[in-house]
Design a protein around this motif. Structure first.
Motif, PDB file in Angstrom:
ATOM      1  N   ALA A 285      30.181   7.031 -34.840  1.00 47.77           N
ATOM      2  CA  ALA A 285      28.243   6.978 -34.537  1.00 47.77           C
ATOM      3  C   ALA A 285      27.976   8.008 -33.399  1.00 47.77           C
ATOM      4  O   ALA A 285      26.924   6.700 -32.806  1.00 47.77           O
ATOM      5  CB  ALA A 285      27.886   5.667 -34.440  1.00 47.77           C
ATOM      6  N   ARG A 286      28.708   9.472 -32.877  1.00 49.55           N
ATOM      7  CA  ARG A 286      27.813   9.969 -32.034  1.00 49.55           C
ATOM      8  C   ARG A 286      26.660  10.650 -32.203  1.00 49.55           C
ATOM      9  O   ARG A 286      26.811  11.070 -33.419  1.00 49.55           O
ATOM     10  CB  ARG A 286      29.253  10.301 -31.256  1.00 49.55           C
ATOM     11  CG  ARG A 286      30.039   9.822 -30.840  1.00 49.55           C
ATOM     12  CD  ARG A 286      31.225  10.836 -30.124  1.00 49.55           C
ATOM     13  NE  ARG A 286      32.327   9.801 -29.731  1.00 49.55           N
ATOM     14  CZ  ARG A 286      32.483   9.565 -28.589  1.00 49.55           C
ATOM     15  NH1 ARG A 286      31.541   8.875 -27.857  1.00 49.55           N
ATOM     16  NH2 ARG A 286      33.945   8.543 -28.259  1.00 49.55           N
ATOM     17  N   ALA A 287      25.837  10.881 -31.354  1.00 47.45           N
ATOM     18  CA  ALA A 287      24.744  11.947 -31.620  1.00 47.45           C
ATOM     19  C   ALA A 287      25.585  13.438 -32.285  1.00 47.45           C
ATOM     20  O   ALA A 287      24.904  14.586 -33.000  1.00 47.45           O
ATOM     21  CB  ALA A 287      23.780  11.737 -30.674  1.00 47.45           C
ATOM     22  N   GLU A 288      26.404  13.895 -30.994  1.00 49.36           N
ATOM     23  CA  GLU A 288      27.067  15.534 -31.248  1.00 49.36           C
ATOM     24  C   GLU A 288      28.877  14.676 -30.988  1.00 49.36           C
ATOM     25  O   GLU A 288      29.278  13.675 -30.635  1.00 49.36           O
ATOM     26  CB  GLU A 288      26.644  16.007 -29.739  1.00 49.36           C
ATOM     27  CG  GLU A 288      26.776  14.891 -28.321  1.00 49.36           C
ATOM     28  CD  GLU A 288      26.154  15.454 -27.322  1.00 49.36           C
ATOM     29  OE1 GLU A 288      25.959  17.496 -27.398  1.00 49.36           O
ATOM     30  OE2 GLU A 288      26.190  15.402 -26.279  1.00 49.36           O
ATOM     31  N   ASN A 289      29.227  15.598 -30.994  1.00 47.80           N
ATOM     32  CA  ASN A 289      30.851  15.748 -31.439  1.00 47.80           C
ATOM     33  C   ASN A 289      31.271  16.205 -29.960  1.00 47.80           C
ATOM     34  O   ASN A 289      30.449  15.345 -28.412  1.00 47.80           O
ATOM     35  CB  ASN A 289      31.013  16.947 -32.182  1.00 47.80           C
ATOM     36  CG  ASN A 289      30.839  18.869 -31.643  1.00 47.80           C
ATOM     37  OD1 ASN A 289      31.695  18.788 -30.230  1.00 47.80           O
ATOM     38  ND2 ASN A 289      30.249  19.152 -31.772  1.00 47.80           N
ATOM     39  N   ASP A 290      32.593  15.442 -30.103  1.00 50.87           N
ATOM     40  CA  ASP A 290      33.583  14.670 -28.389  1.00 50.87           C
ATOM     41  C   ASP A 290      33.040  16.680 -27.582  1.00 50.87           C
ATOM     42  O   ASP A 290      32.666  16.304 -25.873  1.00 50.87           O
ATOM     43  CB  ASP A 290      34.061  14.905 -28.562  1.00 50.87           C
ATOM     44  CG  ASP A 290      34.548  13.368 -29.148  1.00 50.87           C
ATOM     45  OD1 ASP A 290      33.879  12.609 -28.696  1.00 50.87           O
ATOM     46  OD2 ASP A 290      35.321  12.922 -29.259  1.00 50.87           O
ATOM     47  N   PHE A 291      33.596  17.805 -27.998  1.00 52.56           N
ATOM     48  CA  PHE A 291      33.391  18.991 -27.554  1.00 52.56           C
ATOM     49  C   PHE A 291      32.059  19.287 -26.464  1.00 52.56           C
ATOM     50  O   PHE A 291      31.778  19.168 -25.646  1.00 52.56           O
ATOM     51  CB  PHE A 291      33.044  20.090 -28.157  1.00 52.56           C
ATOM     52  CG  PHE A 291      35.122  19.736 -28.933  1.00 52.56           C
ATOM     53  CD1 PHE A 291      36.226  19.489 -27.994  1.00 52.56           C
ATOM     54  CD2 PHE A 291      35.284  20.357 -30.087  1.00 52.56           C
ATOM     55  CE1 PHE A 291      37.477  19.525 -29.195  1.00 52.56           C
ATOM     56  CE2 PHE A 291      36.406  20.487 -30.659  1.00 52.56           C
ATOM     57  CZ  PHE A 291      37.889  19.443 -30.270  1.00 52.56           C
ATOM     58  N   SER A 292      30.622  19.175 -27.215  1.00 51.38           N
ATOM     59  CA  SER A 292      29.706  19.547 -26.246  1.00 51.38           C
ATOM     60  C   SER A 292      29.169  18.509 -25.756  1.00 51.38           C
ATOM     61  O   SER A 292      28.393  18.355 -24.689  1.00 51.38           O
ATOM     62  CB  SER A 292      28.806  19.085 -27.904  1.00 51.38           C
ATOM     63  OG  SER A 292      28.866  18.501 -28.552  1.00 51.38           O
ATOM     64  N   ALA A 293      29.654  17.043 -26.305  1.00 52.52           N
ATOM     65  CA  ALA A 293      28.969  15.995 -25.586  1.00 52.52           C
ATOM     66  C   ALA A 293      30.133  15.922 -23.941  1.00 52.52           C
ATOM     67  O   ALA A 293      29.384  16.372 -22.802  1.00 52.52           O
ATOM     68  CB  ALA A 293      29.605  15.036 -26.010  1.00 52.52           C
ATOM     69  N   TRP A 294      31.468  16.701 -23.470  1.00 52.22           N
ATOM     70  CA  TRP A 294      31.995  16.486 -22.575  1.00 52.22           C
ATOM     71  C   TRP A 294      31.794  17.799 -21.445  1.00 52.22           C
ATOM     72  O   TRP A 294      31.510  17.965 -20.903  1.00 52.22           O
ATOM     73  CB  TRP A 294      33.661  16.944 -22.501  1.00 52.22           C
ATOM     74  CG  TRP A 294      34.115  17.153 -21.399  1.00 52.22           C
ATOM     75  CD1 TRP A 294      34.575  16.283 -20.554  1.00 52.22           C
ATOM     76  CD2 TRP A 294      35.001  18.533 -21.074  1.00 52.22           C
ATOM     77  NE1 TRP A 294      35.251  17.094 -19.469  1.00 52.22           N
ATOM     78  CE2 TRP A 294      36.176  17.629 -20.135  1.00 52.22           C
ATOM     79  CE3 TRP A 294      34.693  19.957 -21.769  1.00 52.22           C
ATOM     80  CZ2 TRP A 294      36.775  19.191 -18.919  1.00 52.22           C
ATOM     81  CZ3 TRP A 294      35.470  20.211 -20.837  1.00 52.22           C
ATOM     82  CH2 TRP A 294      36.364  20.592 -19.374  1.00 52.22           C
ATOM     83  N   VAL A 295      31.440  18.861 -22.383  1.00 52.36           N
ATOM     84  CA  VAL A 295      31.143  20.549 -22.166  1.00 52.36           C
ATOM     85  C   VAL A 295      29.372  19.452 -21.333  1.00 52.36           C
ATOM     86  O   VAL A 295      29.600  20.500 -20.109  1.00 52.36           O
ATOM     87  CB  VAL A 295      30.662  21.252 -22.691  1.00 52.36           C
ATOM     88  CG1 VAL A 295      29.844  22.710 -22.311  1.00 52.36           C
ATOM     89  CG2 VAL A 295      32.349  21.616 -23.106  1.00 52.36           C
ATOM     90  N   ARG A 296      28.217  19.181 -21.768  1.00 51.87           N
ATOM     91  CA  ARG A 296      27.494  18.190 -21.376  1.00 51.87           C
ATOM     92  C   ARG A 296      27.402  17.253 -20.151  1.00 51.87           C
ATOM     93  O   ARG A 296      27.014  18.425 -18.990  1.00 51.87           O
ATOM     94  CB  ARG A 296      26.583  18.091 -22.818  1.00 51.87           C
ATOM     95  CG  ARG A 296      25.030  17.897 -21.632  1.00 51.87           C
ATOM     96  CD  ARG A 296      24.084  16.737 -22.919  1.00 51.87           C
ATOM     97  NE  ARG A 296      24.634  17.818 -24.627  1.00 51.87           N
ATOM     98  CZ  ARG A 296      23.867  18.702 -24.758  1.00 51.87           C
ATOM     99  NH1 ARG A 296      22.802  18.814 -24.406  1.00 51.87           N
ATOM    100  NH2 ARG A 296      23.775  18.813 -26.197  1.00 51.87           N
ATOM    101  N   GLU A 297      28.156  16.959 -20.130  1.00 51.90           N
ATOM    102  CA  GLU A 297      28.483  15.457 -19.404  1.00 51.90           C
ATOM    103  C   GLU A 297      29.476  15.991 -17.828  1.00 51.90           C
ATOM    104  O   GLU A 297      29.025  15.594 -16.928  1.00 51.90           O
ATOM    105  CB  GLU A 297      28.652  14.446 -19.740  1.00 51.90           C
ATOM    106  CG  GLU A 297      27.651  14.070 -21.156  1.00 51.90           C
ATOM    107  CD  GLU A 297      28.324  13.108 -21.793  1.00 51.90           C
ATOM    108  OE1 GLU A 297      29.016  12.111 -21.767  1.00 51.90           O
ATOM    109  OE2 GLU A 297      27.040  12.629 -23.070  1.00 51.90           O
ATOM    110  N   GLY A 298      30.481  16.509 -18.946  1.00 52.07           N
ATOM    111  CA  GLY A 298      31.943  16.661 -17.883  1.00 52.07           C
ATOM    112  C   GLY A 298      31.606  17.935 -17.121  1.00 52.07           C
ATOM    113  O   GLY A 298      31.787  18.114 -16.283  1.00 52.07           O
TER     114      GLY A 298
ATOM    115  N   GLY B  61      28.562  19.730 -17.212  1.00 52.78           N
ATOM    116  CA  GLY B  61      27.441  20.326 -17.071  1.00 52.78           C
ATOM    117  C   GLY B  61      26.783  21.417 -16.454  1.00 52.78           C
ATOM    118  O   GLY B  61      25.741  22.390 -15.912  1.00 52.78           O
ATOM    119  N   LEU B  62      27.160  21.797 -18.571  1.00 53.34           N
ATOM    120  CA  LEU B  62      27.171  23.778 -18.844  1.00 53.34           C
ATOM    121  C   LEU B  62      25.989  22.794 -20.533  1.00 53.34           C
ATOM    122  O   LEU B  62      26.443  22.937 -21.188  1.00 53.34           O
ATOM    123  CB  LEU B  62      28.399  24.131 -19.298  1.00 53.34           C
ATOM    124  CG  LEU B  62      29.430  24.465 -18.389  1.00 53.34           C
ATOM    125  CD1 LEU B  62      30.793  24.969 -18.472  1.00 53.34           C
ATOM    126  CD2 LEU B  62      28.581  25.282 -17.432  1.00 53.34           C
TER     127      LEU B  62
END
Length: 224
Positions: A168-181, A183-184
């Protein structure tokens, strides 16, 4: 996804299948069973279809469309079911409702219920997805891009399909990490916007790599 001090750990997966003992020989019975089977069965016949056909792009990208078109020989309904995009629905119940609606509408337009004559019946299954460690862990975008190219294809499935629906994630793991981890946010949005339902997992892998390559080409050396 496993993020520790901005690292990303790739996880693969395998599928443990369970036969439900329910089968349909015509489209009326198919829609009746779609209404009653567990949601895990809807997931199995739509989302995890891509895990079982990871290298081959098929005309009918879910089990329901494939069976209707190839076994019942009802290409009209097959085409209608083929364009039902699982990622367009917020949850599996909404996806189930759409499948039922499409089949019910089709049946309302025909006087004879299409059925299998020479083909095989539709067998309903469900499955559990089991995590499989890959040993790959990265901390930079360049390392992430290299890992995308070499990781076992089930990891692509796990971090895109499994993350968004089973977890139940709003986005996939790849995009979440790139965004949060990392900062892109711009690259994260591009990764998130790739429709995984179009093509095979290998095609999805290529699209993810291309997005990373295009971003890296614009970045000064040492920045990513």
């Amino acid at each position: 996804m496993d993020v520790t001090e901005h690292s990303f750990r790739f996880i693969g997966c395998s599928e443990l299948r369970e036969i439900l003992g329910k089968e349909a020989e015509d489209e009326k019975r198919l829609v009746e069973l779609i209404e009653e089977v567990p949601l895990d069965s809807i997931y199995f016949h739509t989302h995890s279809y891509f895990l079982r056909h990871s290298y081959v792009e098929r005309v009918y990208p879910n089990d329901f469309a494939q069976w209707v078109a190839m076994e019942v020989r009802d290409h009209v309904l097959g085409e209608r079911l083929a364009v039902v995009d699982p990622f367009a629905y917020g949850n599996l119940e909404a996806l189930r409702d759409e499948l039922i609606s499409v089949i019910d509408d089709h049946l309302s337009r025909t006087s004879i219920v299409p059925r299998v004559i020479f083909g095989a019946p539709f067998h309903f299954n469900q499955s559990r997805i089991l995590e499989v460690p890959t040993g790959l862990e990265v901390t930079t975008l360049r390392a992430f891009r290299r890992a995308l190219a070499e990781v076992e294809v089930s990891a692509i499935y796990y971090h895109v399909f499994e993350a968004r629906h089973r977890l139940a994630r709003a986005e996939n793991d790849f995009s979440a990490w790139v965004r949060e981890g990392l900062g892109l946010p711009d690259l994260a949005q591009k990764l998130q916007s790739i429709n995984p339902y179009v093509g095979s997992l290998e095609r999805l892998r290529s699209a993810l790599i291309t997005a990373c390559d295009e971003f890296l080409a614009q970045e000064p050396a040492g920045r990513a």
